[in-house]
Motif scaffolding. Structure first.
Motif, PDB file in Angstrom:
ATOM      1  N   MET A  59       0.850  -1.235   0.071  1.00 35.01           N
ATOM      2  CA  MET A  59       0.045  -0.148   0.122  1.00 35.01           C
ATOM      3  C   MET A  59       0.811   1.166  -0.123  1.00 35.01           C
ATOM      4  O   MET A  59       0.704   1.951   0.782  1.00 35.01           O
ATOM      5  CB  MET A  59      -0.789   0.041   1.197  1.00 35.01           C
ATOM      6  N   ASP A  60       1.826   1.463  -0.985  1.00 38.52           N
ATOM      7  CA  ASP A  60       2.537   2.588  -1.145  1.00 38.52           C
ATOM      8  C   ASP A  60       1.982   3.657  -1.203  1.00 38.52           C
ATOM      9  O   ASP A  60       0.752   3.728  -2.165  1.00 38.52           O
ATOM     10  CB  ASP A  60       3.929   2.407  -1.937  1.00 38.52           C
ATOM     11  N   GLY A  61       2.222   4.700  -0.714  1.00 38.75           N
ATOM     12  CA  GLY A  61       1.426   6.271  -0.904  1.00 38.75           C
ATOM     13  C   GLY A  61       0.248   6.405  -0.002  1.00 38.75           C
ATOM     14  O   GLY A  61      -0.336   7.364  -0.353  1.00 38.75           O
ATOM     15  N   VAL A  62      -0.203   5.384   0.563  1.00 43.94           N
ATOM     16  CA  VAL A  62      -1.501   5.602   1.351  1.00 43.94           C
ATOM     17  C   VAL A  62      -1.279   5.787   2.655  1.00 43.94           C
ATOM     18  O   VAL A  62      -0.335   5.108   3.380  1.00 43.94           O
ATOM     19  CB  VAL A  62      -2.368   4.222   1.226  1.00 43.94           C
ATOM     20  N   ASP A  63      -1.747   6.523   3.332  1.00 47.17           N
ATOM     21  CA  ASP A  63      -1.398   6.995   4.621  1.00 47.17           C
ATOM     22  C   ASP A  63      -2.223   5.983   5.450  1.00 47.17           C
ATOM     23  O   ASP A  63      -3.257   5.464   5.357  1.00 47.17           O
ATOM     24  CB  ASP A  63      -2.227   8.277   5.187  1.00 47.17           C
ATOM     25  N   GLU A  64      -1.475   5.300   6.509  1.00 47.26           N
ATOM     26  CA  GLU A  64      -1.861   4.449   7.313  1.00 47.26           C
ATOM     27  C   GLU A  64      -2.975   4.528   8.049  1.00 47.26           C
ATOM     28  O   GLU A  64      -3.676   3.711   8.736  1.00 47.26           O
ATOM     29  CB  GLU A  64      -0.541   3.817   8.297  1.00 47.26           C
ATOM     30  N   ASN A  65      -3.288   6.019   8.511  1.00 50.02           N
ATOM     31  CA  ASN A  65      -4.391   6.330   9.141  1.00 50.02           C
ATOM     32  C   ASN A  65      -5.673   6.553   8.486  1.00 50.02           C
ATOM     33  O   ASN A  65      -6.802   7.031   8.631  1.00 50.02           O
ATOM     34  CB  ASN A  65      -4.003   7.615   9.907  1.00 50.02           C
ATOM     35  N   SER A  66      -5.557   6.615   6.962  1.00 53.94           N
ATOM     36  CA  SER A  66      -6.666   6.685   6.028  1.00 53.94           C
ATOM     37  C   SER A  66      -7.819   5.618   6.305  1.00 53.94           C
ATOM     38  O   SER A  66      -7.553   4.488   6.520  1.00 53.94           O
ATOM     39  CB  SER A  66      -6.285   6.691   4.763  1.00 53.94           C
ATOM     40  N   PRO A  67      -9.040   5.993   6.707  1.00 52.48           N
ATOM     41  CA  PRO A  67     -10.176   4.994   6.833  1.00 52.48           C
ATOM     42  C   PRO A  67     -10.758   4.466   5.696  1.00 52.48           C
ATOM     43  O   PRO A  67     -11.383   5.182   4.802  1.00 52.48           O
ATOM     44  CB  PRO A  67     -11.358   6.045   7.446  1.00 52.48           C
ATOM     45  N   LEU A  68     -10.177   3.369   5.223  1.00 52.79           N
ATOM     46  CA  LEU A  68     -10.505   2.648   3.799  1.00 52.79           C
ATOM     47  C   LEU A  68     -11.220   1.525   4.092  1.00 52.79           C
ATOM     48  O   LEU A  68     -12.114   1.312   3.078  1.00 52.79           O
ATOM     49  CB  LEU A  68      -8.966   2.252   3.169  1.00 52.79           C
ATOM     50  N   PHE A  69     -11.451   0.657   5.011  1.00 53.41           N
ATOM     51  CA  PHE A  69     -11.829  -0.478   4.914  1.00 53.41           C
ATOM     52  C   PHE A  69     -13.206  -0.524   5.738  1.00 53.41           C
ATOM     53  O   PHE A  69     -13.519   0.078   6.770  1.00 53.41           O
ATOM     54  CB  PHE A  69     -11.305  -1.465   5.731  1.00 53.41           C
ATOM     55  N   ALA A  70     -14.215  -1.065   4.940  1.00 53.82           N
ATOM     56  CA  ALA A  70     -15.557  -1.189   5.753  1.00 53.82           C
ATOM     57  C   ALA A  70     -15.370  -2.585   6.778  1.00 53.82           C
ATOM     58  O   ALA A  70     -14.356  -3.088   6.752  1.00 53.82           O
ATOM     59  CB  ALA A  70     -16.666  -1.623   4.682  1.00 53.82           C
ATOM     60  N   ILE A  71     -16.170  -2.981   7.734  1.00 55.02           N
ATOM     61  CA  ILE A  71     -15.962  -3.743   8.831  1.00 55.02           C
ATOM     62  C   ILE A  71     -15.784  -5.128   8.288  1.00 55.02           C
ATOM     63  O   ILE A  71     -15.065  -5.509   8.784  1.00 55.02           O
ATOM     64  CB  ILE A  71     -17.246  -3.419   9.745  1.00 55.02           C
ATOM     65  N   ALA A  72     -16.576  -5.612   7.146  1.00 58.28           N
ATOM     66  CA  ALA A  72     -16.372  -6.786   6.617  1.00 58.28           C
ATOM     67  C   ALA A  72     -14.987  -7.004   6.138  1.00 58.28           C
ATOM     68  O   ALA A  72     -14.086  -8.200   6.543  1.00 58.28           O
ATOM     69  CB  ALA A  72     -17.179  -7.216   5.571  1.00 58.28           C
ATOM     70  N   VAL A  73     -14.567  -6.056   5.397  1.00 60.54           N
ATOM     71  CA  VAL A  73     -13.286  -6.144   5.060  1.00 60.54           C
ATOM     72  C   VAL A  73     -11.941  -5.998   6.117  1.00 60.54           C
ATOM     73  O   VAL A  73     -11.028  -6.972   6.116  1.00 60.54           O
ATOM     74  CB  VAL A  73     -12.793  -5.065   3.940  1.00 60.54           C
ATOM     75  N   ALA A  74     -12.236  -5.181   7.092  1.00 60.92           N
ATOM     76  CA  ALA A  74     -11.105  -5.072   8.048  1.00 60.92           C
ATOM     77  C   ALA A  74     -11.267  -6.252   9.092  1.00 60.92           C
ATOM     78  O   ALA A  74     -10.336  -6.640   9.408  1.00 60.92           O
ATOM     79  CB  ALA A  74     -11.610  -3.965   9.190  1.00 60.92           C
ATOM     80  N   ALA A  75     -12.310  -7.079   9.097  1.00 61.23           N
ATOM     81  CA  ALA A  75     -12.558  -8.172   9.946  1.00 61.23           C
ATOM     82  C   ALA A  75     -11.643  -9.354   9.045  1.00 61.23           C
ATOM     83  O   ALA A  75     -11.061  -9.984   9.772  1.00 61.23           O
ATOM     84  CB  ALA A  75     -13.926  -8.510   9.993  1.00 61.23           C
ATOM     85  N   GLU A  76     -11.792  -9.261   7.935  1.00 64.77           N
ATOM     86  CA  GLU A  76     -11.176 -10.424   7.040  1.00 64.77           C
ATOM     87  C   GLU A  76      -9.722 -10.334   7.316  1.00 64.77           C
ATOM     88  O   GLU A  76      -8.874 -11.151   7.365  1.00 64.77           O
ATOM     89  CB  GLU A  76     -11.540 -10.564   5.632  1.00 64.77           C
ATOM     90  N   LEU A  77      -9.426  -8.896   6.932  1.00 64.34           N
ATOM     91  CA  LEU A  77      -7.890  -8.569   7.070  1.00 64.34           C
ATOM     92  C   LEU A  77      -7.128  -8.898   8.549  1.00 64.34           C
ATOM     93  O   LEU A  77      -6.123  -9.307   8.577  1.00 64.34           O
ATOM     94  CB  LEU A  77      -7.700  -7.260   6.847  1.00 64.34           C
ATOM     95  N   ALA A  78      -7.983  -8.801   9.468  1.00 59.98           N
ATOM     96  CA  ALA A  78      -7.610  -8.906  10.913  1.00 59.98           C
ATOM     97  C   ALA A  78      -7.859 -10.395  11.330  1.00 59.98           C
ATOM     98  O   ALA A  78      -7.104 -10.815  12.506  1.00 59.98           O
ATOM     99  CB  ALA A  78      -8.295  -7.832  11.766  1.00 59.98           C
ATOM    100  N   GLY A  79      -8.264 -11.195  10.450  1.00 64.00           N
ATOM    101  CA  GLY A  79      -8.751 -12.576  10.865  1.00 64.00           C
ATOM    102  C   GLY A  79      -9.869 -12.573  12.080  1.00 64.00           C
ATOM    103  O   GLY A  79      -9.565 -13.691  12.708  1.00 64.00           O
ATOM    104  N   MET A  80     -10.860 -11.929  11.960  1.00 58.91           N
ATOM    105  CA  MET A  80     -11.724 -11.955  12.920  1.00 58.91           C
ATOM    106  C   MET A  80     -13.100 -11.705  12.544  1.00 58.91           C
ATOM    107  O   MET A  80     -13.516 -11.700  11.333  1.00 58.91           O
ATOM    108  CB  MET A  80     -11.590 -10.599  13.960  1.00 58.91           C
ATOM    109  N   HIS A  81     -13.993 -12.082  13.430  1.00 63.41           N
ATOM    110  CA  HIS A  81     -15.453 -11.829  12.815  1.00 63.41           C
ATOM    111  C   HIS A  81     -15.900 -10.463  13.006  1.00 63.41           C
ATOM    112  O   HIS A  81     -15.283  -9.632  14.017  1.00 63.41           O
ATOM    113  CB  HIS A  81     -16.322 -12.939  14.240  1.00 63.41           C
ATOM    114  N   PRO A  82     -16.707  -9.765  12.245  1.00 63.22           N
ATOM    115  CA  PRO A  82     -17.260  -8.411  12.345  1.00 63.22           C
ATOM    116  C   PRO A  82     -17.789  -8.081  13.800  1.00 63.22           C
ATOM    117  O   PRO A  82     -17.734  -6.882  14.001  1.00 63.22           O
ATOM    118  CB  PRO A  82     -18.038  -8.324  11.347  1.00 63.22           C
ATOM    119  N   GLN A  83     -18.362  -9.036  14.183  1.00 63.75           N
ATOM    120  CA  GLN A  83     -18.912  -8.677  15.664  1.00 63.75           C
ATOM    121  C   GLN A  83     -17.942  -8.356  16.526  1.00 63.75           C
ATOM    122  O   GLN A  83     -18.142  -7.820  17.698  1.00 63.75           O
ATOM    123  CB  GLN A  83     -19.835  -9.860  15.896  1.00 63.75           C
TER     124      GLN A  83
END
Length: 143
Positions: free
Chosen positions: A1-25
């Protein structure tokens, strides 16, 4: 993710949950507990940054090692405090360096090629000469 600020709000909860290996709940629960603070859109849905995802992975790691959620919250708080203090130290070091460089009367001198005095700003270096001088002894002169 070159050029993207690490603090930019990019991911919906489902995507973030998948990236983190967790359930959205689980992400919703961590938000309620204040372990992760995602940004909210105008419609109040959560948007996670890459930094949030990294923090979620850290929470999962600590939890798997047996650390309670209260302990994890304290660890994250202390890590954030250390990061803020580190940034403040770097800021103050920069201000101190600027002050030392720009302090009136604080000067450094060097000798020029012809023996002249050259005034330099503190912290700067003189230009190095790069010419090559070839010397050949004269046969009629004893050394």
């Amino acid at each position: 993710m070159d050029g993207v600020d690490e603090n930019s709000p990019l991911f919906a909860i489902a995507v973030a949950a998948e990236l983190a290996g967790m359930h959205p709940q689980t992400l919703r629960q961590y938000d309620r507990l204040g372990l992760v603070r995602p940004t909210r859109t105008a419609g109040k849905s959560r948007r996670y940054s890459m930094r949030d995802v990294v923090q979620l992975r850290e929470i999962a790691r600590l939890s798997s090692e047996g650390v309670s959620l209260e302990g994890i919250a304290r660890i994250l708080q202390l890590e954030n405090q250390v990061a803020q203090l580190g940034a403040r130290v770097r800021e103050l070091e920069g201000a101190l360096a600027d002050e030392l460089l720009n302090r009136p009367g604080r000067r450094v001198f060097a000798a020029g090629v012809e023996g002249e005095v050259i005034s330099l700003k503190h912290g700067t270096r003189t230009q190095r000469r790069t010419e090559l001088v070839v010397w050949t002894p004269r046969p009629d002169v004893d050394l």
